[in-house]
Each structure stands twice: as structure tokens, then as C-alpha cells.
Design a protein around this motif. Structure first.
Motif, PDB file in Angstrom:
ATOM      1  N   LYS A  19       0.862  -1.178   0.000  1.00 32.31           N
ATOM      2  CA  LYS A  19       0.000   0.000   0.000  1.00 32.31           C
ATOM      3  C   LYS A  19       0.901   1.231   0.000  1.00 32.31           C
ATOM      4  N   SER A  21       1.942   5.329   0.505  1.00 31.40           N
ATOM      5  CA  SER A  21       1.834   6.256   1.625  1.00 31.40           C
ATOM      6  C   SER A  21       2.145   7.647   1.111  1.00 31.40           C
ATOM      7  N   GLN A  26      -6.990   8.867  -0.330  1.00 33.88           N
ATOM      8  CA  GLN A  26      -7.550   7.541  -0.119  1.00 33.88           C
ATOM      9  C   GLN A  26      -7.144   6.559  -1.212  1.00 33.88           C
ATOM     10  N   ASN A  29      -3.719   5.248  -0.514  1.00 28.86           N
ATOM     11  CA  ASN A  29      -3.590   4.532   0.754  1.00 28.86           C
ATOM     12  C   ASN A  29      -4.295   3.189   0.789  1.00 28.86           C
ATOM     13  N   LYS A  30      -5.311   2.976  -0.048  1.00 28.96           N
ATOM     14  CA  LYS A  30      -6.065   1.723   0.076  1.00 28.96           C
ATOM     15  C   LYS A  30      -5.782   0.724  -1.045  1.00 28.96           C
ATOM     16  N   GLN A  49       6.525   4.187  -5.975  1.00 28.53           N
ATOM     17  CA  GLN A  49       5.097   4.501  -5.936  1.00 28.53           C
ATOM     18  C   GLN A  49       4.890   5.831  -6.657  1.00 28.53           C
TER      19      GLN A  49
END
Length: 142
Positions: A19, A21, A26, A29-30, A49
Motif C-alpha cells: 500500500k 503512503s 484515499q 492509501n487503500k 510509488q
């Protein structure tokens, strides 16, 4: 300039999805869109990421891992070292050019200051200021 390094073979890579960061809210993060690669022979770990897309992050992570392995293997001859040296030289050159420009402007300014004669009509200015002061004091007195 050396060619871009090739990513290592799939057998040497352990891939995991995490996941994300940080900023992005949202959606970041999810979802498991962040990619972490571990090069098994050396133990080097790379995480990406950069985007919300898992496939793009996989590509970016593989390129980062290839760059790190190239740096480890070839040292100063690696592509990243050569590119970094090129950028450093270019930045130093532009800084030198800027310093030279402003030094020249400063020298011209100093030359102009020393060449200038006293202000023409300076005596007239003194007389005019005295006249103004006299007029001012006479106005205050009445």
C-alpha cells in the motif's frame, strides 16, 4: 554516453506490492499499487510509488534497480555517474558564466563612477537650494 542498463532477470528479483503512503489521499492509501523489488544476489531493495498504476510502478522500479546495479558494478563508469558528472559540469559552467557577467557589469559600473566629472551645474543647484531655504524661512515667518 553508456547505454541504459538492462534490468536483471526475473529469477533474481523478488517482487512485492505494498500500500502506498504519503500525499494522494484515499486512492493511494487503500490500493496495493506501490512496488518493492529485492535483488536476491545483492540484497538491494528498491521501492516505487511514482504513479497510481501498478504496471507503471513495476517498470519504474525495474529501471531503478537496473541503475543501482549498474552503479554498484561499474562505479564511475556507470550511466548514472556519467550523467551526474555531465550535469555537474554544466551547472559549474553556467555559474562561472554568471559570475563573469556580473563581474564585468561591476567593473563597468566602477569605471563609470571614476570617469564621471563632478555634476554639471552643481553650483547652480547649491544656489537654488539656498534660495528655497530662504523662501521657506520667510514663508514661516509670516
Amino acid at each position: 554516453m553508456p547505454p541504459r542498463p538492462k534490468p536483471p532477470p526475473e529469477e533474481e528479483i523478488e517482487e512485492s506490492f505494498l500500500k502506498g503512503s504519503g500525499p494522494g489521499g484515499q486512492k493511494i492509501n487503500k490500493t496495493n499499487s506501490a512496488v518493492q523489488l529485492k535483488h536476491l544476489p545483492t540484497g538491494i531493495v528498491v521501492k516505487s510509488q511514482a504513479t497510481r498504476s501498478r504496471s507503471q510502478n513495476r517498470t519504474i522500479a525495474r529501471q531503478l534497480l537496473a541503475d543501482k546495479l549498474d552503479q554498484l558494478e561499474r562505479g564511475d563508469q556507470s550511466r548514472s555517474a556519467v550523467v551526474g558528472e555531465f550535469k555537474r559540469k554544466k551547472k559549474a559552467s553556467s555559474a562561472k558564466k554568471s559570475r563573469r557577467k556580473y563581474r564585468k557589469l561591476e567593473e563597468e559600473k566602477q569605471a563609470n563612477v571614476t570617469e564621471q566629472d563632478p555634476i554639471e551645474g552643481e553650483d547652480d543647484l547649491d544656489e537654488h537650494s539656498e534660495d528655497l531655504q530662504e523662501a521657506d524661512t520667510s514663508r514661516k515667518g509670516t
